[in-house]
Design an enzyme around this catalytic site. Structure first.
Site, PDB file in Angstrom:
ATOM      1  CE1 TYR B 278      -4.402  -0.979  -0.435  1.00  0.00           C
ATOM      2  CE2 TYR B 278      -3.533  -2.761   0.525  1.00  0.00           C
ATOM      3  CZ  TYR B 278      -4.572  -2.303  -0.059  1.00  0.00           C
ATOM      4  OH  TYR B 278      -5.517  -2.882  -0.654  1.00  0.00           O
ATOM      5  CG  HIS B 433      -5.053  -2.417   3.633  1.00  0.00           C
ATOM      6  ND1 HIS B 433      -5.978  -3.064   2.960  1.00  0.00           N
ATOM      7  CD2 HIS B 433      -5.362  -1.142   3.233  1.00  0.00           C
ATOM      8  CE1 HIS B 433      -6.848  -2.389   2.208  1.00  0.00           C
ATOM      9  NE2 HIS B 433      -6.232  -1.309   2.456  1.00  0.00           N
TER      10      HIS B 433
END
Lengths: 755, 755
Positions: B278, B433
Site C-alpha cells: 500500500y 490492511h
C-alpha cells in the site's frame, strides 16, 4: 650358400611381406586413438585450437574440471551405496573425468592426463578381480561397481574411450594388466554373466552392448565386438522373468545385440518406443558406438543403416521437445530433461558431422553452448563460427511407432506462432517404461503445461527417495490411466494395467492433417484398451481471428456394447477463477476410488449436471487465463480432484484435475474445448480478456451414425460447425449428409465452416 | 485639461502597476503548465529530445500508445461495472491516456493531443452533472465514475495533470465550462460529500486529498488547496463506523488532510504502516502532489518536511523488496507487485530529482527502463546517459514503525551474497490492511519463497473474483494468525482477531544487530497479542563455513501464566523428500480446526513425538534442498497441513505447511533451524548435498532464567553454542553465567561460540 642365401632372402621377403601385411591390415586397428578420436582428427583439432570459439570454450571448461579433480587425488572406493550415495556418485564422477582426461591428453599432449588416467585404471584393475556383486540387492541385474549392471555399462562406455586415448601411452605389459584384470572380465560380466541384462531389446541392453562393443573395438577383440553387435545365444532361459520395471526380460526367439536394438525399438521415423526421455538416455550409446564403428568398421555403413535411422532419430528427438527444449514426458519420464543434456550435445554433434551438416542443428548446438571435444564438435564449432546456422523450426509433425512404422504413433500440433503445442499419444506400449494411457495428450502454452502428463513417480538420483529409483507410486499412480488426460472405463486402467496385454496392442492413427489454413487435426482410435469398447479421439487446433489465442477442441467418442462409467480427466495447473455451475464442497475429503490410481485422488468438489449445458471452468496460471468448456448432459458429473491420497511418503505432487464423468453410458462423445485467453499482470494489476469467448457448445445431430457433428457458438454469435466422419479417413472421399435437415457436401474425413 | 491629463496619467500608471502586480503575483499561477510540467522544464526537455535515450524511448512508447487510443475514438460510457468490467477499465484507461496526451501536447507541440484531451474532458463534463452514484453498492464510499471514491480520486489525480497541460490551449469559456460542470463538483464530491472517504488517515484519503489538491492547484482554487492540505472540519460523525476492510473510518479528534497523512502513517524512517504494497500505491499521490507543491508552493518546502520523509520513504520502499524487486508481502499485499510498477518509476524519478541525485537510484531506474516524461525523468535519463549509476545495494536494515518511530518495526536480514533474505515483522497493526501476525516472518532464497507469507486473499481487478475486490477469505484466512509463520495460542488469532484491540498495540524491538562477522540477529517481544502471555522471538542468520549456505535460526519463546496449546506454523513450498520421524496418514482429510483460519487447513499428516528429539524435514523446491530441524520434546506434535478446506469458491491457494505444536504448555521455547543446502539439476540429474548438515539441536540449561541457551551440533561434530539474555538488551552489559556447569562471560545481549 645359394640355398642359404635363397633361404635368407626368402625369409627377408617373408618378413617384409609380413610387415606390409601388418601395416595394411592391422595398422588402423593398432594406431590409437582410433575409437572416437582418430590420429588424423586429433592433428586437425590441434592445428585449429585457439581459433574456434565454442570448441575452445568447452575445452577451457573441461580442462578446469579435470584439473580440479586431478588435484583432489584418486578416489576408487569399495562400492556400497545406492544412486545418490557417495560411492555411486564417486564412481560416476570417475567415468566422466576419465573420459575427459583421455581427451585432454590427446588434445593438449600433456602426459599428466595420461598418467592420471592410467593411475585410476590401475586402481580399478586392482580392485576388480576380487569384487563381489554390489551389496544392494535391488536390481534384476546387480552390477559390481554400481547397484545395477546398467551403471556398470555406463562406466565402461566412457572408460573405453579413455583407454583408447592412452592406449599408445602404455606399454604392452601395462595394457595386458588392465585388460586381463579389468576390461575383459568386466565385459564378460556385463554379457555372459548377465544375459538377462545384455540380451534384451531395451535401453539397458543397448548400454550393455555398447560397453562390450567399445572395449572390444579398443582391444581389437573380435569376439566381444560380435557379441556386442549380434548378442549371445542363450539356452534354457525363463522367458517369463521380468525386470524391476515390470517388463519382460527376454522374449522367446528374440534377436539381441546392437543391431537388434536398432531394428526393433526405433520406428523408421526415428521414434524410440520407450519415449523421448529414454531415447535421450539411449542416444548416447547408440551414437557414440556408431561413431566408433564408422571409424573402425566403416564397411558396416552404420549411419546408413535402416535408411539412416540414427540421424533421423536425432531430428525426431529434437522435435519431441516443447518451446523451451524440454522433452514431452511420454511414458516414464522425469520432467525438466531437455536437449541441453550432454547426451543431446553428443547426438547433435555426431548427427551434424555424419549426417549432412544440417545447418539447423547448429541452432540447437548454439543454444547448448557446448560441443564434443572431437572431430564432430570441431565441425559444429566451425559451422557456428562460419555463421552457417539457420533456425531449427519445430512444426506440426507426426512420428510413427513400431519397427516398421505401423504401430500407431505420436502426433504433435503446433500453433503458427509455436506458442501452443499439443502432443497426442496413440503409440504402442513403450516396453517396460510404457504407461497405460492410450489416446492421452498434453498441451503447452509458451512452454507452460496447460494440461500436464504426470511423468514418472521418481526422483532420479535423490538418495532419500528410494535410492533415487522408481517409487512404488510409479506403478500405483503414474502408470495408471487415471494419471493421464485420457478416458477411463469403470475405474479400470487400459488393458487392466497388465503389461502382457498392453504390449500386444497399439492404437491406430486415423487422421493427421495440418493442411487446412485454420485447422490442424490429429485423430486416432483404440479398440483394445477395453474389451468390447471402441475409443476414438480427435483433437483439433483451431486458429481463427474470432479467438485471441488458439482453441484446442477435444472430441472423445466411445462406443461400447454395454453401459459403463466413463471418466475423462484434465490435469491443469493454477487457480480456479470461475465456473458457470455450482458445485458441492465437502466437510472431509475422501479418495475418489479404491484402485487403478483412483485411490490417490482426493475428491475436492463435485457437481451433477441437471440438464444439457455447456459447463465452463476458467482458471489462471502463470498470468494467463484458460477456459475449459464442455458439452454435458443430464447426470453427467464434473469432479475436482487433487493428487495426494494414500501417499504416505509424500512421493506425489499435489496437482489438481477436472474429471468429466459420464455414468452408465454405452455410446457417447465428450466434446470439450480448451481456450487460452487473456493475461494478468501482477505489476500493472491489469486483467485483460479474463472471460471465455465461447457461449455454447452444441452437439449437432447428423442423419448418419458414421458422422459426429458439433458446433461452437461464440459470444459474438459466430458459429463454427464441425463434422467428422468416423468410419472413413480417406482424403479423396466425397461426403454428403443432412445436418439439421440441410444438406452439406465436402471431400475428406472432416467438414468445417464458420458463419 | 490638466486634471484630465493628470487623471489619464494616473489611470495609465494605475494600469501599469496593475499589470506589474498581475505579472508579479499571478503569473506563476496562471502560465500553464505549472503543476508537474513547467514552462521552463518543457523548453529544456524539447531542446534535448533525441539525445537522451531512455527518455526518448519512453516517449516513443507513450506516443504509440496514445496515438492508438486516439485512433480508436472517444469512449466515455455511463458507469456500470465493477473492477475488471468494461466501464471500470475504460474510465481507468481514459485517465491514463489523458495524462499522457497532455504531456505529449506539451512536449511535441502537436495540437491533436490537446484537442483529443479537450474532447474527452467535454464528454465527462457533459455527463457528470447528472451522474448519480455508481450503481454498485459495495463501497463504504461509493464513487460516481467508479464503484468507489478511491478510483474517482485516482482519475482526478491524473486528469488534473492533463488539464494543466492544455489549460493555455483552452479559452476562458472552455475552461469555465469544464470547471463548473466537472472539476469543481468532482472535487466537492470527493471531499464535502464524502467526508468518510476524504478525512481519514488512510491511503484512500491520501488519494482523495491529492485529487482535490491537484485540481485546486491547476485552477488556483485556494479553498480546495487548503482542504487538501489540512482536511475538513467535520461535526456529528459516527466514529464507530468502519470501512470495507474493517478499519475505523474516522477516529475522534484526528487530524486530516495531506499533511496529517504524511505525519501519521509514516515513521521517520519512511516506513508506511500499512506495509510496502500500500505504500507503493500511496506513493504516487504523495510524490506527485509533492512535486506539484514544490512547483507552485515552494515555500512549503515539502520535500524537507519531517526530515525529508518523502525522499526517505522511497529508499525504504526499495529496501522492502526481495532480490527480484518484488515487495515483501506485509499485511494485505498482492504478490508479484514490484519496483517495476509505474508508481515506483515516478517515485524513483521524483526522489532522484528532488533528493540529492542519488546515483544508486539510477540503478533502479535503469532496471525499470522507463522514466517520467517531465523534468524528473529527464534528469534520470541524463544521469544514466552520463553513466552516473552505481549499484543500489540492499543490506540488512531495520525500519521503525509509528509516526514517531517508536511502535516496533520491520527487521530485514540479508546474507552477505544477498541470496538469502529474512523479513521479520514486529510493527504496529498497519491500519485496516493490517494482519494479526505479530513476530511473523518470511524468508527468501534467490527471490524464491522458502517460508512464505500468504499475502492477501484477493485477485485485484479480476472481475469474476468478487469484482476484483477483497474476498471473504481475506478475513477468515489471510488476516488470521495461523496464515502466518508465527505463534498461535489455543487456536485464537492475536488480539482475538479484533481490529480495535490490535490497533492499540505494537511489538517491541529487542535487538537488531548485524555487527558480528558471522551472525546477524533480530529479536522482538510481544506482550499484548494474548493476555497474560509474553512472546519473544529471536531470529539469527548464521553464515559459517561449516554450512554450505546460511542457517536461519528461529527461537520463539513463550511465557504464560497458564497452560495453553501453542502452534508454530511454517509455510514452505515444494516436495517433501525425507523426514527422520514416522507420521500418520489419514484415510479422509478433515479441517484442522473450527475458526480463526484453522477451518481452512486440511490436516494431511500428524506425528506425536515420543521423546526429546531433533525432528527433521527435508524438502525440495525449485531445484534446491531445504531442511527444517526443530528441537522437540515428548508429546510435541508435528502436523502437515494444506490450505483449502471450507473454500467453496477456490479462493485460496493449496499451499502446505508444517506446524509444530506444543500442547498444554506454560513456558517453553521453539528452537528451529532452517537450512538451505544442495541443489538438484533436472538436466544432469545430479543431486548435490541433498542431506542436512545438522545432527542435533540441543537445549542448553543455564543457571538463570534470564537466559536461553541452545546448541547446534553438525554431522562433522562442530558445536555452535548460543546464549540469549532475554531481559537485558544493552550492548554494554557484561554477563557471566554457568553453562553446563562451566562459567562463561561475555558482553552484550547474546553469546555465540563454535568448537
Amino acid at each position: 650358400m645359394k640355398t642359404g642365401l635363397h633361404t635368407l632372402l626368402k625369409h627377408k621377403i617373408y618378413l617384409l611381406l609380413l610387415w606390409v601385411l601388418q601395416i595394411y591390415f592391422s595398422s588402423p586397428a593398432q594406431e590409437h586413438p582410433n575409437l572416437i578420436l582418430t590420429k588424423t582428427g586429433v592433428k586437425n583439432i590441434r592445428k585449429q585450437l585457439g581459433s574456434i570459439p565454442m570448441f575452445d570454450n568447452t575445452l577451457v571448461k573441461v580442462k578446469a574440471e579435470v584439473d580440479k579433480e586431478i588435484q583432489s587425488g584418486i578416489h576408487v572406493p569399495i562400492p556400497k551405496d545406492m544412486a545418490g550415495g557417495y560411492t555411486h556418485d564417486r564412481h560416476k564422477k570417475n567415468w566422466i573425468i576419465l573420459q575427459k582426461a583421455g581427451l585432454l591428453y590427446q588434445l593438449l599432449e600433456d602426459e599428466k592426463y595420461a598418467m592420471y588416467t592410467h593411475n585410476v585404471l590401475k586402481e580399478y584393475a586392482k580392485m576388480y578381480p576380487s569384487l563381489p556383486l554390489h551389496p544392494k540387492k535391488r536390481s534384476y541385474a546387480r552390477g559390481k561397481i554400481f547397484w545395477q549392471c546398467l551403471n556398470d555399462a555406463n562406466w565402461l562406455v566412457y572408460v573405453s574411450q579413455a583407454y583408447d586415448c592412452i592406449y599408445d601411452y602404455l606399454d604392452k605389459d601395462q595394457r595386458n594388466y588392465l585388460e586381463k584384470n579389468l576390461f575383459v572380465p568386466y565385459a564378460n560380466f556385463l554379457s555372459k554373466e548377465n544375459p538377462q541384462f545384455f540380451n534384451r531389446i531395451h535401453n539397458h541392453s543397448t548400454w550393455g552392448n555398447v560397453a562390450v562393443g567399445m572395449i572390444g573395438l579398443v582391444m581389437n577383440n573380435q569376439e566381444l565386438i560380435n557379441r556386442a553387435l549380434y548378442g549371445m545365444k542363450i539356452e534354457n532361459f525363463d522367458h517369463e522373468l521380468k525386470d524391476n520395471d515390470g517388463g519382460f526380460i527376454l522374449k522367446k526367439d528374440e534377436k539381441a545385440g546392437f543391431f537388434a536394438n536398432l531394428d526393433s525399438p526405433f520406428s523408421p521415423d526415428g521414434y524410440y518406443t520407450e519415449g523421448p526421455y529414454y531415447q535421450r538416455y539411449a542416444m548416447y550409446p547408440f551414437m557414440i558406438f556408431a561413431q566408433a564403428l564408422q571409424n573402425k568398421k566403416p564397411e558396416l555403413k552404420i549411419f546408413e543403416y535402416k535408411d539412416g535411422v540414427l540421424i533421423n532419430s536425432v531430428n525426431t528427438l529434437l522435435n519431441l521437445t516443447n518451446i523451451n527444449g524440454d522433452f514431452f514426458p511420454i511414458n516414464d519420464a522425469q520432467k525438466g530433461m531437455s536437449y541441453y543434456s550432454k547426451e543431446l550435445v553428443s547426438a547433435v554433434n555426431i548427427a551434424y558431422y555424419y549426417g549432412n551438416n544440417s545447418p539447423s542443428l547448429l541452432d540447437i548446438a548454439q543454444k547448448q553452448n557446448s560441443v564434443r571435444l572431437d572431430q564432430t564438435g570441431l565441425s559444429v564449432s566451425q559451422g557456428i563460427k562460419e555463421n552457417k546456422r539457420i533456425p531449427f523450426s519445430k512444426n506440426s509433425i507426426e512420428f510413427t511407432d513400431g519397427s516398421n512404422g505401423n504401430e500407431g504413433g505420436i502426433g504433435i500440433l503446433r500453433s503458427k506462432d509455436k506458442q501452443h503445442e499439443l502432443v497426442m499419444k496413440y503409440s504402442a506400449h513403450g516396453l517396460s517404461h510404457g504407461h497405460y494411457d492410450k489416446l492421452s495428450f498434453s498441451y503447452y502454452h509458451k512452454g507452460n503445461e496447460v494440461m500436464q502428463d504426470y511423468g514418472l513417480a521418481r526422483f532420479v538420483n535423490i538418495e532419500q527417495k528410494n535410492g533415487g529409483g522408481y517409487l512404488k507410486e510409479n506403478k500405483t499412480w503414474a502408470k495408471q490411466t487415471i494419471a493421464h488426460n485420457t478416458i477411463i472405463q469403470d475405474e479400470n486402467s487400459h488393458f487392466n494395467g497388465e503389461y502382457e496385454k498392453g504390449s500386444l496392442h497399439h492404437s491406430e492413427k486415423y487422421i493427421f492433417d495440418t493442411s487446412h489454413p485454420k485447422l490442424q487435426i490429429v485423430s486416432a482410435k483404440e479398440s483394445n484398451a477395453y474389451q468390447n469398447t471402441r475409443l476414438h479421439r480427435t483433437m483439433l487446433l483451431l486458429e481463427d481471428l474470432g479467438f485471441q489465442k488458439p482453441l484446442l477442441i477435444d472430441i472423445m467418442q466411445f462406443v461400447s456394447n454395454g453401459a459403463h462409467q466413463f471418466d475423462l480427466p484434465y490435469y491443469y495447473h493454477g487457480q480456479i477463477i470461475d465456473t458457470n455451475f455450482d458445485f458441492e464442497t465437502f466437510d472431509t475429503l475422501s479418495p475418489l476410488g479404491l484402485k487403478s490410481g483412483y485411490q490417490h485422488l482426493w475428491l475436492e468438489n463435485k457437481t451433477v449436471i441437471d440438464d444439457t449445458k455447456t459447463a465452463q471452468i476458467t482458471w489462471l496460471h502463470n498470468d494467463a487465463f484458460y477456459t475449459l468448456s464442455t458439452f454435458t448432459k443430464a447426470k453427467n458429473e464434473i469432479l475436482f480432484t487433487r493428487i495426494g491420497a494414500n501417499d504416505p511418503r509424500h512421493n506425489l505432487r499435489r496437482d489438481p484435475s477436472f474429471i468429466i464423468r459420464k455414468p452408465q453410458s454405452k455410446n457417447d462423445t465428450f466434446i470439450t474445448v480448451i481456450e487460452t485467453h487473456g493475461t494478468y499482470n501482477p505489476v500493472t494489476e491489469i486483467a485483460k480478456n479474463s472471460s471465455s469467448s465461447i457461449k455454447e457448445i452444441k452437439e449437432v445431430k447428423t442423419d448418419n451414425e458414421n458422422y459426429l457433428g458439433w458446433k461452437i457458438i461464440t459470444k459474438d454469435d459466430n458459429e463454427h460447425t464441425f463434422v467428422l466422419c468416423v468410419t472413413n479417413n480417406q482424403k479423396e472421399t466425397q461426403h454428403s449428409i443432412y445436418l439439421n435437415n440441410s444438406p452439406i457436401q465436402w471431400i475428406g474425413p472432416y467438414y468445417y465452416s464458420k458463419n
